[in-house]
Motif scaffolding. Structure first.
Motif, PDB file in Angstrom:
ATOM      1  N   VAL A 105      21.243 -56.515  71.161  1.00  0.00           N
ATOM      2  CA  VAL A 105      21.393 -57.862  71.704  1.00  0.00           C
ATOM      3  C   VAL A 105      22.327 -58.629  70.783  1.00  0.00           C
ATOM      4  O   VAL A 105      21.937 -59.056  69.691  1.00  0.00           O
ATOM      5  CB  VAL A 105      20.033 -58.570  71.843  1.00  0.00           C
ATOM      6  N   LEU A 106      23.578 -58.768  71.201  1.00  0.00           N
ATOM      7  CA  LEU A 106      24.600 -59.415  70.393  1.00  0.00           C
ATOM      8  C   LEU A 106      24.470 -60.929  70.459  1.00  0.00           C
ATOM      9  O   LEU A 106      24.263 -61.487  71.534  1.00  0.00           O
ATOM     10  CB  LEU A 106      25.994 -59.001  70.858  1.00  0.00           C
ATOM     11  N   GLY A 107      24.605 -61.566  69.303  1.00  0.00           N
ATOM     12  CA  GLY A 107      24.542 -63.019  69.248  1.00  0.00           C
ATOM     13  C   GLY A 107      23.185 -63.547  69.650  1.00  0.00           C
ATOM     14  O   GLY A 107      23.081 -64.607  70.279  1.00  0.00           O
ATOM     15  N   ALA A 108      22.129 -62.854  69.277  1.00  0.00           N
ATOM     16  CA  ALA A 108      20.779 -63.238  69.690  1.00  0.00           C
ATOM     17  C   ALA A 108      20.434 -64.664  69.288  1.00  0.00           C
ATOM     18  O   ALA A 108      19.706 -65.361  70.010  1.00  0.00           O
ATOM     19  CB  ALA A 108      19.756 -62.262  69.106  1.00  0.00           C
ATOM     20  N   GLU A 109      20.996 -65.122  68.182  1.00  0.00           N
ATOM     21  CA  GLU A 109      20.683 -66.476  67.709  1.00  0.00           C
ATOM     22  C   GLU A 109      21.265 -67.558  68.621  1.00  0.00           C
ATOM     23  O   GLU A 109      20.863 -68.711  68.543  1.00  0.00           O
ATOM     24  CB  GLU A 109      21.177 -66.673  66.269  1.00  0.00           C
ATOM     25  N   PRO A 128       9.202 -52.106  70.791  1.00  0.00           N
ATOM     26  CA  PRO A 128       9.773 -52.867  69.665  1.00  0.00           C
ATOM     27  C   PRO A 128      10.971 -52.221  68.959  1.00  0.00           C
ATOM     28  O   PRO A 128      11.901 -52.920  68.588  1.00  0.00           O
ATOM     29  CB  PRO A 128       8.592 -53.020  68.708  1.00  0.00           C
ATOM     30  N   ALA A 129      10.979 -50.934  68.797  1.00  0.00           N
ATOM     31  CA  ALA A 129      12.082 -50.284  68.083  1.00  0.00           C
ATOM     32  C   ALA A 129      13.325 -50.123  68.951  1.00  0.00           C
ATOM     33  O   ALA A 129      14.386 -49.756  68.449  1.00  0.00           O
ATOM     34  CB  ALA A 129      11.646 -48.914  67.567  1.00  0.00           C
ATOM     35  N   ARG A 130      13.219 -50.429  70.228  1.00  0.00           N
ATOM     36  CA  ARG A 130      14.313 -50.168  71.161  1.00  0.00           C
ATOM     37  C   ARG A 130      15.182 -51.373  71.456  1.00  0.00           C
ATOM     38  O   ARG A 130      16.172 -51.267  72.174  1.00  0.00           O
ATOM     39  CB  ARG A 130      13.756 -49.610  72.470  1.00  0.00           C
ATOM     40  N   VAL A 131      14.824 -52.535  70.922  1.00  0.00           N
ATOM     41  CA  VAL A 131      15.601 -53.758  71.127  1.00  0.00           C
ATOM     42  C   VAL A 131      15.952 -54.302  69.747  1.00  0.00           C
ATOM     43  O   VAL A 131      15.071 -54.646  68.974  1.00  0.00           O
ATOM     44  CB  VAL A 131      14.814 -54.804  71.934  1.00  0.00           C
ATOM     45  N   VAL A 132      17.268 -54.353  69.464  1.00  0.00           N
ATOM     46  CA  VAL A 132      17.720 -54.726  68.125  1.00  0.00           C
ATOM     47  C   VAL A 132      18.655 -55.929  68.213  1.00  0.00           C
ATOM     48  O   VAL A 132      19.731 -55.834  68.806  1.00  0.00           O
ATOM     49  CB  VAL A 132      18.454 -53.545  67.453  1.00  0.00           C
ATOM     50  N   PRO A 133      18.266 -57.076  67.634  1.00  0.00           N
ATOM     51  CA  PRO A 133      19.187 -58.221  67.592  1.00  0.00           C
ATOM     52  C   PRO A 133      20.281 -57.956  66.554  1.00  0.00           C
ATOM     53  O   PRO A 133      19.998 -57.457  65.466  1.00  0.00           O
ATOM     54  CB  PRO A 133      18.292 -59.392  67.165  1.00  0.00           C
ATOM     55  N   VAL A 134      21.526 -58.281  66.938  1.00  0.00           N
ATOM     56  CA  VAL A 134      22.685 -57.988  66.102  1.00  0.00           C
ATOM     57  C   VAL A 134      23.681 -59.141  66.216  1.00  0.00           C
ATOM     58  O   VAL A 134      23.834 -59.717  67.293  1.00  0.00           O
ATOM     59  CB  VAL A 134      23.379 -56.682  66.580  1.00  0.00           C
ATOM     60  N   ALA A 135      24.367 -59.444  65.133  1.00  0.00           N
ATOM     61  CA  ALA A 135      25.451 -60.431  65.203  1.00  0.00           C
ATOM     62  C   ALA A 135      26.520 -59.912  66.170  1.00  0.00           C
ATOM     63  O   ALA A 135      26.689 -58.701  66.343  1.00  0.00           O
ATOM     64  CB  ALA A 135      26.054 -60.668  63.822  1.00  0.00           C
ATOM     65  N   ALA A 136      27.246 -60.806  66.779  1.00  0.00           N
ATOM     66  CA  ALA A 136      28.235 -60.443  67.805  1.00  0.00           C
ATOM     67  C   ALA A 136      29.574 -60.048  67.188  1.00  0.00           C
ATOM     68  O   ALA A 136      30.625 -60.539  67.582  1.00  0.00           O
ATOM     69  CB  ALA A 136      28.411 -61.588  68.790  1.00  0.00           C
ATOM     70  N   THR A 137      29.538 -59.132  66.239  1.00  0.00           N
ATOM     71  CA  THR A 137      30.758 -58.631  65.612  1.00  0.00           C
ATOM     72  C   THR A 137      30.758 -57.110  65.648  1.00  0.00           C
ATOM     73  O   THR A 137      29.692 -56.482  65.672  1.00  0.00           O
ATOM     74  CB  THR A 137      30.867 -59.076  64.139  1.00  0.00           C
ATOM     75  N   THR A 138      31.939 -56.537  65.613  1.00  0.00           N
ATOM     76  CA  THR A 138      32.032 -55.082  65.604  1.00  0.00           C
ATOM     77  C   THR A 138      31.379 -54.502  64.363  1.00  0.00           C
ATOM     78  O   THR A 138      30.664 -53.495  64.434  1.00  0.00           O
ATOM     79  CB  THR A 138      33.509 -54.640  65.681  1.00  0.00           C
TER      80      THR A 138
END
Length: 185
Positions: A105-109, A128-138
């Motif tokens: 999930v990019l840009g979750a914040e 829970p282990a299958r959904v990962v929040p991530v910053a929206a950068t490569t």
């Protein structure tokens, strides 16, 4: 349909052409936009995947997520939610669609509260282990791919999708770096 040698990752949230394009240049990643005009069918892509990671932006639960959100805006749309759940379950059963191994999930914040409740609440609570929040950068996505957590896979969708009407957005816990937190800000 699915290539057993590829880990399938759906990018959700703030997905950009630039991130997908840069990921596609990595030797171990096949990255595609499957939501645009003229995109190949997901069935073909999954069947032909040959790199360790297949990363794409076609969420098999997108219509369900919209219907779930709409249901809490207007409860009279319960029928729409039931139809979308039935459609998703039918596509899974027919092999026309599959849940990915992971959602990044990019840009979750920056997600709107209802979207955050879906991705980081309903879906993350389901697996829970299958959904990962991530910053929206490569760079952040690359790091996430290199460190995907191990954990139980998705439970049978037929066991949890029909119960979505019971998952109230304001009560869906959010998964963040410190674990589950409240949706209240």
């Amino acid at each position: 349909m699915r290539s057993p040698s590829s880990t399938v990752v759906v990018l959700a949230g703030a997905v950009t052409d630039a991130v997908v394009g840069e990921l596609g240049r990595l030797p171990n990643v096949q990255a595609l936009r499957l939501t645009g005009e003229g995109a190949p069918p997901v069935r073909e892509v999954l069947g032909a995947a040959s790199r360790p990671f297949l990363v794409h932006d076609l969420d098999p639960l997108a219509a369900v997520a919209r219907a779930w959100s709409g249901y809490f805006d207007d409860p009279s749309t319960a029928g729409v939610l039931r139809v979308e759940v039935a459609s998703a379950l039918s596509a899974f059963a027919a092999g026309e669609s599959v849940l990915p191994d992971y959602y990044l999930v990019l840009g979750a914040e920056t997600l709107e509260p209802r979207a955050a409740a879906w991705w980081l609440g309903v879906l993350a609570a389901t697996a829970p282990a299958r959904v990962v929040p991530v910053a929206a950068t490569t760079a952040a996505v690359r790091q996430a791919l290199a460190t995907l957590p191990a954990g139980r896979g998705w439970p049978d969708p037929a066991g949890w999708l029909p119960e979505l009407h019971l998952r109230v957005p304001d009560h869906a816990g959010l998964v963040g770096p410190g674990g589950v937190t409240s949706l209240a800000r």
